[in-house]
Write a protein that holds these residues in place. Structure first.
Motif, PDB file in Angstrom:
ATOM      1  N   PRO A  53     -43.907 -48.199 -21.979  1.00 56.85           N
ATOM      2  CA  PRO A  53     -44.086 -47.093 -22.783  1.00 56.85           C
ATOM      3  C   PRO A  53     -42.642 -46.441 -23.053  1.00 56.85           C
ATOM      4  N   LYS A  54     -41.511 -46.582 -22.098  1.00 56.30           N
ATOM      5  CA  LYS A  54     -40.306 -46.274 -22.221  1.00 56.30           C
ATOM      6  C   LYS A  54     -39.326 -47.172 -23.111  1.00 56.30           C
ATOM      7  N   VAL A  55     -39.529 -48.278 -22.915  1.00 57.66           N
ATOM      8  CA  VAL A  55     -38.692 -49.050 -23.747  1.00 57.66           C
ATOM      9  C   VAL A  55     -39.203 -50.177 -24.852  1.00 57.66           C
ATOM     10  N   HIS A  56     -40.696 -49.807 -25.232  1.00 68.03           N
ATOM     11  CA  HIS A  56     -41.418 -50.267 -25.713  1.00 68.03           C
ATOM     12  C   HIS A  56     -41.544 -51.929 -25.908  1.00 68.03           C
ATOM     13  N   PRO A  63     -32.130 -47.905 -15.277  1.00 70.73           N
ATOM     14  CA  PRO A  63     -32.728 -47.032 -14.560  1.00 70.73           C
ATOM     15  C   PRO A  63     -34.024 -47.122 -14.028  1.00 70.73           C
ATOM     16  N   ILE A  64     -35.022 -47.887 -15.040  1.00 68.71           N
ATOM     17  CA  ILE A  64     -36.374 -48.313 -14.685  1.00 68.71           C
ATOM     18  C   ILE A  64     -36.303 -49.391 -13.755  1.00 68.71           C
ATOM     19  N   ILE A  65     -35.346 -50.421 -13.685  1.00 77.02           N
ATOM     20  CA  ILE A  65     -35.706 -51.381 -12.440  1.00 77.02           C
ATOM     21  C   ILE A  65     -35.059 -50.718 -11.209  1.00 77.02           C
ATOM     22  N   GLU A  66     -33.970 -49.643 -11.359  1.00 78.42           N
ATOM     23  CA  GLU A  66     -33.567 -49.170 -10.187  1.00 78.42           C
ATOM     24  C   GLU A  66     -34.682 -48.290  -9.590  1.00 78.42           C
ATOM     25  N   LYS A  67     -35.281 -47.710 -10.337  1.00 79.70           N
ATOM     26  CA  LYS A  67     -36.554 -46.651  -9.673  1.00 79.70           C
ATOM     27  C   LYS A  67     -37.544 -47.583  -9.244  1.00 79.70           C
ATOM     28  N   GLY A  68     -37.972 -48.579  -9.698  1.00 78.91           N
ATOM     29  CA  GLY A  68     -38.870 -49.664  -9.057  1.00 78.91           C
ATOM     30  C   GLY A  68     -38.766 -50.130  -7.803  1.00 78.91           C
ATOM     31  N   LEU A  69     -37.435 -50.738  -7.913  1.00 81.90           N
ATOM     32  CA  LEU A  69     -36.821 -51.235  -6.452  1.00 81.90           C
ATOM     33  C   LEU A  69     -36.591 -50.099  -5.541  1.00 81.90           C
ATOM     34  N   GLN A  70     -36.321 -48.900  -5.760  1.00 83.05           N
ATOM     35  CA  GLN A  70     -36.083 -48.003  -4.688  1.00 83.05           C
ATOM     36  C   GLN A  70     -37.660 -47.603  -4.289  1.00 83.05           C
ATOM     37  N   GLU A  71     -38.480 -47.611  -5.019  1.00 80.49           N
ATOM     38  CA  GLU A  71     -39.930 -47.184  -4.641  1.00 80.49           C
ATOM     39  C   GLU A  71     -40.528 -48.654  -3.817  1.00 80.49           C
ATOM     40  N   ASN A 129     -30.151 -55.505 -19.746  1.00 81.67           N
ATOM     41  CA  ASN A 129     -30.057 -54.563 -20.777  1.00 81.67           C
ATOM     42  C   ASN A 129     -29.786 -53.059 -20.383  1.00 81.67           C
ATOM     43  N   ASP A 130     -28.865 -52.424 -20.633  1.00 81.29           N
ATOM     44  CA  ASP A 130     -28.418 -51.261 -20.045  1.00 81.29           C
ATOM     45  C   ASP A 130     -29.712 -50.114 -19.987  1.00 81.29           C
ATOM     46  N   GLU A 131     -30.629 -50.303 -21.231  1.00 76.68           N
ATOM     47  CA  GLU A 131     -31.925 -49.542 -21.085  1.00 76.68           C
ATOM     48  C   GLU A 131     -32.928 -49.734 -20.075  1.00 76.68           C
ATOM     49  N   PHE A 132     -32.837 -50.775 -19.399  1.00 75.13           N
ATOM     50  CA  PHE A 132     -33.737 -51.417 -18.482  1.00 75.13           C
ATOM     51  C   PHE A 132     -33.043 -50.956 -17.004  1.00 75.13           C
TER      52      PHE A 132
END
Length: 321
Positions: free
Chosen positions: A222-225, A250-258, A245-248
């Motif tokens: 839903p964030k990067v479609h 922050p999402i990757i980092e959040k998921g790996l931190q979790e 991709n730069d857009e990806f």
């Protein structure tokens, strides 16, 4: 034919004789780690998707020809099977893995191979015999991989325990430690005392990296479609950030931190003292824990080489038997 078994240091082996005499040709020693998403040797790595084809591919890359059938090896990750012995996939991967190791070592022809492999520590007693028998074909193996023909006997197959193999040659002066093997689908936790693995203090949980990948894909849509490609996630983990991709990011980092938080929470749940015990993270998730683990210290080490188990199988074969 005679058989021998040696269960010291988590090994079981088979030997094959030709008639009344062993062929004196020096066997080539090959170690392979049969992962749920990839197969690794001491020197090679490839994804584990096995795709039967009924046509001639454009190139020989990954092309295996065995018993009149063609397969493309690699080019993606296999879905998780109930067991590795339920079909021919992991045997076909073994042929490809042996071929790639022989090619890396620049060995064009050999008539004899010794194979070292492994199973999860907590399943060692239940799965080692079945996996050895699955891998150990007593007839001469003849196949073509990437345009090169191979023909040899498997003289010996030895099965060791994953996780322990990855640290067998890395313990140094640590007599007590916890090894945490973070694979694609599972997390294995092993206690070692006086450099001996404790069978009764070993655990396996379904806290693998694939769970993080799926979470990242779901949250990214839903964030990067679009669905964030696994290649971008694995590139980030490997440190190849420029290809992501730069857009990806922050999402990757959040998921790996979790994911790292979930790993540490599970370890605390089974009474692992993250601040004081010697801990060695191994497997594909070791790089994630090195970057995102919240508990740091001199007591924590990271083996980020995904080939560590295969290297360990060879080490145990050469030094323990």
């Amino acid at each position: 034919m005679t058989e021998g078994r040696n269960t010291n240091y988590y090994a079981v082996d088979g030997l094959i004789m030709q008639g009344e005499h062993m062929d004196v040709s020096t066997p080539v020693k090959i170690a392979l780690d049969h992962g749920w998403s990839s197969i690794k040797g001491e020197h090679i790595f490839m994804e584990n998707l096995v795709t039967p084809v009924d046509y001639t591919p454009l190139t020989n890359n990954g092309l295996l020809e065995y018993r009149g059938r063609k397969y493309i090896i690699g080019q993606g990750r296999m879905g998780k099977q109930a067991t590795k012995t339920e079909n021919d996939n992991y045997f076909l991967l073994t042929l490809a893995g042996i071929a790639k190791e022989l090619s890396y070592q620049r060995i064009e022809k050999t008539t004899h191979v010794e194979l070292y492999a492994g199973v999860p520590l907590t399943m060692f007693g239940a799965e080692r015999k079945a996996f050895r028998e699955y891998l150990w074909h007593k007839e001469q193996l003849s196949f073509t991989f990437e345009g090169v023909h191979y023909c040899f006997y498997l003289d010996k197959v030895k099965i060791y325990a994953q996780c322990y193999a990855a640290i067998a040659n890395r313990m140094g002066d640590m007599n007590r430690l916890r090894c945490v093997d973070l694979g694609s689908w599972t997390m294995d936790v092993l206690s070692v005392k006086d450099k001996v693995p404790m069978d009764k203090d070993a655990y396996t949980y379904e806290v693998g990296l694939i769970t993080a990948f799926e979470r990242i894909k779901k949250e990214g849509l839903p964030k990067v479609h679009c669905e964030i490609p696994e290649e971008d996630i694995t590139d980030y983990i490997k440190g190849n950030i420029t290809s992501v991709n730069d857009e990806f990011i922050p999402i990757i980092e959040k998921g790996l931190q979790e994911y790292a938080d979930n790993v540490e929470a599970k370890l605390r749940e089974i009474k692992v003292d993250l601040k004081h015990e010697n801990i060695i993270y191994v497997g594909g998730g070791a790089s994630v824990m090195k970057k995102f683990g919240r508990t740091k210290g001199m007591n924590i080490q990271y083996v980020t080489d995904v080939k560590a188990n295969a290297i360990g199988y060879r080490y145990l074969a050469d030094n323990i038997g």
